[in-house]
Write a protein that holds these residues in place. Structure first.
Motif, PDB file in Angstrom:
ATOM      1  N   PRO A  72      27.112  61.540   1.788  1.00  0.00           N
ATOM      2  CA  PRO A  72      27.410  62.957   1.969  1.00  0.00           C
ATOM      3  C   PRO A  72      26.335  63.828   1.311  1.00  0.00           C
ATOM      4  O   PRO A  72      25.658  63.386   0.375  1.00  0.00           O
ATOM      5  N   THR A 142      39.831  59.385   3.342  1.00  0.00           N
ATOM      6  CA  THR A 142      41.059  59.983   3.877  1.00  0.00           C
ATOM      7  C   THR A 142      41.122  59.971   5.403  1.00  0.00           C
ATOM      8  O   THR A 142      42.136  60.353   5.982  1.00  0.00           O
ATOM      9  N   ARG A 145      36.078  59.540  11.937  1.00  0.00           N
ATOM     10  CA  ARG A 145      35.906  59.861  13.356  1.00  0.00           C
ATOM     11  C   ARG A 145      34.578  59.277  13.813  1.00  0.00           C
ATOM     12  O   ARG A 145      33.660  59.066  13.018  1.00  0.00           O
ATOM     13  N   HIS A 164      32.052  58.391  10.823  1.00  0.00           N
ATOM     14  CA  HIS A 164      31.957  59.438   9.801  1.00  0.00           C
ATOM     15  C   HIS A 164      33.236  59.382   8.966  1.00  0.00           C
ATOM     16  O   HIS A 164      34.311  59.753   9.449  1.00  0.00           O
ATOM     17  N   THR A 166      35.593  60.566   5.972  1.00  0.00           N
ATOM     18  CA  THR A 166      35.880  61.712   5.109  1.00  0.00           C
ATOM     19  C   THR A 166      36.196  61.219   3.708  1.00  0.00           C
ATOM     20  O   THR A 166      37.065  60.360   3.526  1.00  0.00           O
ATOM     21  N   TYR A 170      34.471  65.786  -1.057  1.00  0.00           N
ATOM     22  CA  TYR A 170      33.162  66.024  -0.449  1.00  0.00           C
ATOM     23  C   TYR A 170      33.328  66.809   0.849  1.00  0.00           C
ATOM     24  O   TYR A 170      34.230  66.547   1.639  1.00  0.00           O
ATOM     25  N   ASP A 171      32.421  67.769   1.071  1.00  0.00           N
ATOM     26  CA  ASP A 171      32.508  68.628   2.246  1.00  0.00           C
ATOM     27  C   ASP A 171      31.924  67.988   3.496  1.00  0.00           C
ATOM     28  O   ASP A 171      32.249  68.381   4.618  1.00  0.00           O
ATOM     29  N   THR A 172      31.025  67.030   3.322  1.00  0.00           N
ATOM     30  CA  THR A 172      30.411  66.354   4.467  1.00  0.00           C
ATOM     31  C   THR A 172      30.732  64.866   4.399  1.00  0.00           C
ATOM     32  O   THR A 172      30.999  64.338   3.314  1.00  0.00           O
ATOM     33  N   PRO A 173      30.705  64.179   5.535  1.00  0.00           N
ATOM     34  CA  PRO A 173      31.159  62.782   5.553  1.00  0.00           C
ATOM     35  C   PRO A 173      30.110  61.791   5.064  1.00  0.00           C
ATOM     36  O   PRO A 173      28.912  62.079   4.994  1.00  0.00           O
ATOM     37  N   ARG A 175      28.436  58.466   6.369  1.00  0.00           N
ATOM     38  CA  ARG A 175      28.237  57.872   7.692  1.00  0.00           C
ATOM     39  C   ARG A 175      27.870  56.398   7.553  1.00  0.00           C
ATOM     40  O   ARG A 175      27.068  56.023   6.710  1.00  0.00           O
TER      41      ARG A 175
END
Length: 298
Positions: A72, A142, A145, A164, A166, A170-173, A175
């Motif tokens: 992230p 959590t 996708r 991706h 979550t 964290y605001d971004t995943p 990967r």
């Protein structure tokens, strides 16, 4: 299970030569570096691959040269999260998508061209992340996708299917690549019989600069020498790297094996040229950040 540097070398040699070669004990120097012999071996590897069936398979397949995980943005929030990631400690607190998609995914190269590939399930990708067994702090997943991520490959930058995940806080995943690499081609040249100061197998490819002119590799050396060095031979089809050990001291020495990053400057960008190891006669494997350089390359 933690692995020692010596064990890692044995595994690497087993993977790339078909037999496990033992590191020299007793501390005495092996064969001294001979630039002419090294260049001759590199030229042999380069010419064997140029125009070969193995090179054709390589250029038509998907062979990643990057870490299969992208963190992230701003990771990590703290040292505890960083240690949890390095220990592969994850905790699942949300649902993951079920079976893998029935429709095949696609690897898409920036230079043009694509390749249909099977996409793994989110569960399979998660299990490759969450291999830690230590009790303690974990990164909390959590949900997930299916999306994409861009990474370097043997054919240049490519966009590939990726899960991706979550992460709590964290605001971004995070990967993780959702596809496996193509089957490695049979190399057109045999490996060197055994390692010596004159020529050692490279541990792996760490990074290629954005302009493609600088390559960083992880190379072997011992506790009684001046460290590793890497020679380079460039051609229009490939780049051959020759790892060797600088000035090993005479006399008794411990047989521990160490690794160090070596940066090599190229005359021109890598482009779609193959990056080859003179010792193994094979493409240099990707150096995964946390463990072995995987022969599957992902």
């Amino acid at each position: 299970m933690r692995t020692t540097p010596l064990l890692r070398l044995l595994v690497v040699l087993a993977l790339f030569t078909g037999t496990a070669a033992c590191a020299e004990k007793g501390g005495g120097p092996g064969a001294a570096h001979d630039p002419e012999r090294t260049t001759e071996r590199a030229r042999q590897v380069s010419e064997a691959w140029a125009g070969s069936e193995a090179a054709r398979i390589w250029r038509e397949g998907y062979f990643p040269l990057d870490d299969p995980v992208q963190l992230p943005e701003g990771a990590f929030r703290n040292q505890a999260d960083k240690r949890a990631y390095e220990a592969q400690n994850f905790e699942l607190r949300g649902p993951l998508p079920g079976a893998p998609p029935k429709k095949k995914g696609e690897v898409r190269w920036r230079s043009g061209g694509s390749l249909p590939v099977a996409v793994s399930s989110a569960r399979a990708a998660y299990e490759k992340l969450a291999r830690g067994g230590d009790v303690g702090h974990s990164l909390v997943v959590t949900g997930a996708r299916l999306g994409r991520m861009t990474l370097s490959t043997g054919r240049g930058p490519a966009s590939v299917p990726a899960w991706h995940f979550t992460l709590a806080g964290y605001d971004t995943p995070l990967r993780r690549v959702a596809v496996g690499p193509s089957k490695l081609p049979r190399p057109p040249v045999e490996p060197v019989a055994e390692a010596s100061d004159a020529l050692y197998p490279l541990y792996g490819l760490t990074a290629v600069s954005r302009d493609g002119r600088t390559v960083t590799l992880r190379a072997h050396h011992g506790s009684c020498d001046e460290g590793p060095a890497v020679d380079v031979l460039e051609s229009g089809d490939n780049v051959v790297f020759s790892g060797w050990i600088r000035d090993r001291a005479e006399g008794m020495c411990t047989d521990d094996l160490r690794m160090k990053k070596v940066t090599v400057k190229l005359d021109r960008p890598v482009g779609d040229r193959l990056l080859l190891d003179a010792f193994t006669g094979r493409p240099v494997p990707h150096d995964a950040a946390a463990g072995f350089p995987a022969p599957s390359w992902s």
